[in-house]
Design a protein around this motif. Structure first.
Motif, PDB file in Angstrom:
ATOM      1  N   GLY A 255     -20.794  16.937 -55.104  1.00 12.51           N
ATOM      2  CA  GLY A 255     -21.687  18.085 -55.214  1.00 12.51           C
ATOM      3  C   GLY A 255     -22.205  18.531 -53.862  1.00 12.51           C
ATOM      4  N   ALA A 256     -22.592  17.579 -53.024  1.00 10.91           N
ATOM      5  CA  ALA A 256     -23.111  17.912 -51.701  1.00 10.91           C
ATOM      6  C   ALA A 256     -22.019  18.489 -50.803  1.00 10.91           C
ATOM      7  N   VAL A 378     -27.385  18.047 -59.093  1.00 14.09           N
ATOM      8  CA  VAL A 378     -28.610  17.815 -58.312  1.00 14.09           C
ATOM      9  C   VAL A 378     -28.313  17.867 -56.819  1.00 14.09           C
ATOM     10  N   SER A 379     -27.229  17.218 -56.388  1.00 11.49           N
ATOM     11  CA  SER A 379     -26.915  17.189 -54.960  1.00 11.49           C
ATOM     12  C   SER A 379     -26.449  18.553 -54.464  1.00 11.49           C
ATOM     13  N   ALA A 383     -28.305  19.967 -51.339  1.00 13.80           N
ATOM     14  CA  ALA A 383     -27.572  20.207 -50.097  1.00 13.80           C
ATOM     15  C   ALA A 383     -27.894  21.577 -49.518  1.00 13.80           C
ATOM     16  N   GLY A 384     -27.999  22.573 -50.372  1.00 12.79           N
ATOM     17  CA  GLY A 384     -28.365  23.901 -49.900  1.00 12.79           C
ATOM     18  C   GLY A 384     -29.735  23.914 -49.248  1.00 12.79           C
ATOM     19  N   PHE A 385     -30.667  23.201 -49.841  1.00 14.28           N
ATOM     20  CA  PHE A 385     -32.024  23.098 -49.280  1.00 14.28           C
ATOM     21  C   PHE A 385     -31.996  22.356 -47.949  1.00 14.28           C
ATOM     22  N   LEU A 386     -31.256  21.247 -47.880  1.00 11.40           N
ATOM     23  CA  LEU A 386     -31.200  20.447 -46.658  1.00 11.40           C
ATOM     24  C   LEU A 386     -30.629  21.247 -45.492  1.00 11.40           C
ATOM     25  N   ILE A 387     -29.552  21.979 -45.749  1.00 10.34           N
ATOM     26  CA  ILE A 387     -28.941  22.770 -44.680  1.00 10.34           C
ATOM     27  C   ILE A 387     -29.901  23.838 -44.179  1.00 10.34           C
ATOM     28  N   VAL A 398     -28.393  12.547 -44.287  1.00 10.29           N
ATOM     29  CA  VAL A 398     -29.170  12.336 -45.515  1.00 10.29           C
ATOM     30  C   VAL A 398     -28.240  12.054 -46.684  1.00 10.29           C
ATOM     31  N   MET A 399     -27.127  12.779 -46.757  1.00 16.50           N
ATOM     32  CA  MET A 399     -26.144  12.548 -47.815  1.00 16.50           C
ATOM     33  C   MET A 399     -25.646  11.104 -47.770  1.00 16.50           C
TER      34      MET A 399
END
Length: 421
Positions: A255-256, A378-379, A383-387, A398-399
């Motif tokens: 997903g990530a 969920v990931s 992932a979109g938020f983290l980037i 983080v992943m």
């Protein structure tokens, strides 16, 4: 030619022998026909709303229905085994088809979306977990571990191929008769194939007859060890978390990566579409690894050890990819990740047959898929938020930090605390 006819033939296991087996081959054909529905219906809904320029509705419907199916699948697996598949699967399939068809027709007729989504939600809530049931059937058809692994491998391989062609079928129907018709075509495929599986597996001379026709209580009475192994929930033991923990990690990884690799391709290669090439490398690596894993005997390693090694390989693949901006490391990581992914799925379904009661196997088969889907969703969002907040390199790190402890849970499989009935 019956593959179970002799031990010498089993030692020379070939996929063509499975395809000529009177019990396995028709069910394998039917379940892959059913997967046309699993691909066409979601793609059809997205196509329907996209054709009307209602992209927000397409996203809502897609994510909601995926979450509904994933969260309810284990319970439905338990339900159909409790009351017998012959009494539950076809009625549930009929209700699913009617509700989803009605929801799609309401949207097609420009009725309010909130009315249509109620029927779409209700339909997916009752959709029978047919793939999970078929995984349980393989365990009953196979008469040894190598045959069981080959069945699961061939099932996984053909599944990948079917899901590869469903977007093409969707595009053809969309361009010829319209996006809406993708959905009823998919539903019809699903109902016919699901009904065929119950009929084929429920034949009186089939090795799966008792499983299809018997309820939970019948199996409890037939099993002398049932009271010991069923005294607590299947989710409160080491074997279950040794299986589901790494599957959560695999789902989180896939997903990530679907988000992170897009940004990586833009930064490192200059073209976002290159992420599709990396994802294809993962898929093709899994395809070839599945072909090899299903054919060869691996007597020196237990299935639990094979699953643990594959789980740890997922972590290794993620570490290679998380090195970030070197394309060689990303490609190597993609090959490792894809190869380990298919082996994990095959080994997990074999382990379920080894460690769980027959009445628990369909629920656990569904839980495997649900774990992957939930973690992937969920990931994907995370992932979109983290980037956006922390950048590409931090997102890779983080992943890795999140996934490595999950795949390490596979070591719990080495402390066996459940017995197969």
């Amino acid at each position: 030619m019956d593959i179970s006819a002799s031990g010498s033939m089993i030692k020379k296991m070939k996929y063509k022998d499975i395809l000529s087996n009177k019990d396995a081959a028709p069910i394998l054909l039917a379940i892959n026909f059913s997967r046309l529905a699993a691909g066409l219906v979601p793609f059809g809904l997205i196509a329907l709303y996209s054709s009307k320029h209602e992209y927000a509705y397409a996203g809502i419907a897609s994510s909601l229905l995926m979450a509904t199916g994933a969260l309810s699948a284990p319970y439905k697996g338990k339900l159909i085994m409790r009351f017998a598949p012959v009494k539950t699967v076809i009625p549930l399939s009929m209700i699913y088809c009617l509700f989803v068809a009605l929801g799609a027709f309401l949207s097609y007729s420009n009725k309010p979306f909130y009315i249509a989504i109620v029927f779409l939600f209700a339909g997916n809530l009752v959709a029978p977990p047919t793939p999970a049931l078929v995984r349980t059937l393989w365990t009953r058809i196979a008469n040894n571990q190598d045959y069981n692994r080959a069945l699961h491998a061939l099932d996984s391989i053909t599944e990948e191929l079917v899901f590869a062609i469903t977007p093409l079928i969707t595009a053809f129907l969309w361009s010829t008769v319209g996006a809406f018709w993708v959905i009823p075509v998919g539903l019809l495929c699903g109902f016919i194939s699901t009904s065929s599986i119950i009929i084929l597996a429920g034949r009186k001379n089939a090795p799966t007859y008792e499983l299809i026709h018997s309820s939970d209580n019948a199996y409890i009475r037939a099993s002398a060890n049932s009271t010991d192994t069923r005294s607590s929930s299947i989710y409160f033991n080491r074997i279950t978390w040794g299986l589901l923990g790494p599957m959560l990690g695999l789902g989180a990884a896939m997903g990530a990566l679907s988000i992170i690799l897009t940004r990586w391709s833009e930064v490192s290669i200059g073209e976002q579409y290159a992420s599709g090439i990396i994802l294809s490398i993962i898929s093709f690596s899994g395809f070839f690894a599945g072909l090899l894993f299903g054919k060869f005997k691996i007597n020196s390693l237990s299935t639990a050890t094979q699953y643990t090694i594959a789980s740890l390989a997922i972590g290794v693949g993620i570490l290679f990819i998380s090195l970030g901006f070197d394309i060689a490391f990303v490609v190597i990581g993609a090959v490792i990740l894809g190869s380990a992914m298919t082996i994990m799925f095959i080994a997990s379904f074999v382990l379920i047959g080894e460690h769980y009661e027959v009445v628990e196997q369909t629920e656990m088969n569904a839980a495997i898929g649900a774990s992957f889907d939930i973690a992937s969703g969920v990931s994907n969002l995370s992932a979109g938020f983290l980037i956006s907040m922390f950048g590409l390199l931090a997102s890779f790190h983080v992943m890795s930090i999140a996934i490595l402890p999950l795949v390490a849970l596979s070591f719990l499989l080495q402390a066996k605390n459940r017995l197969r009935s």
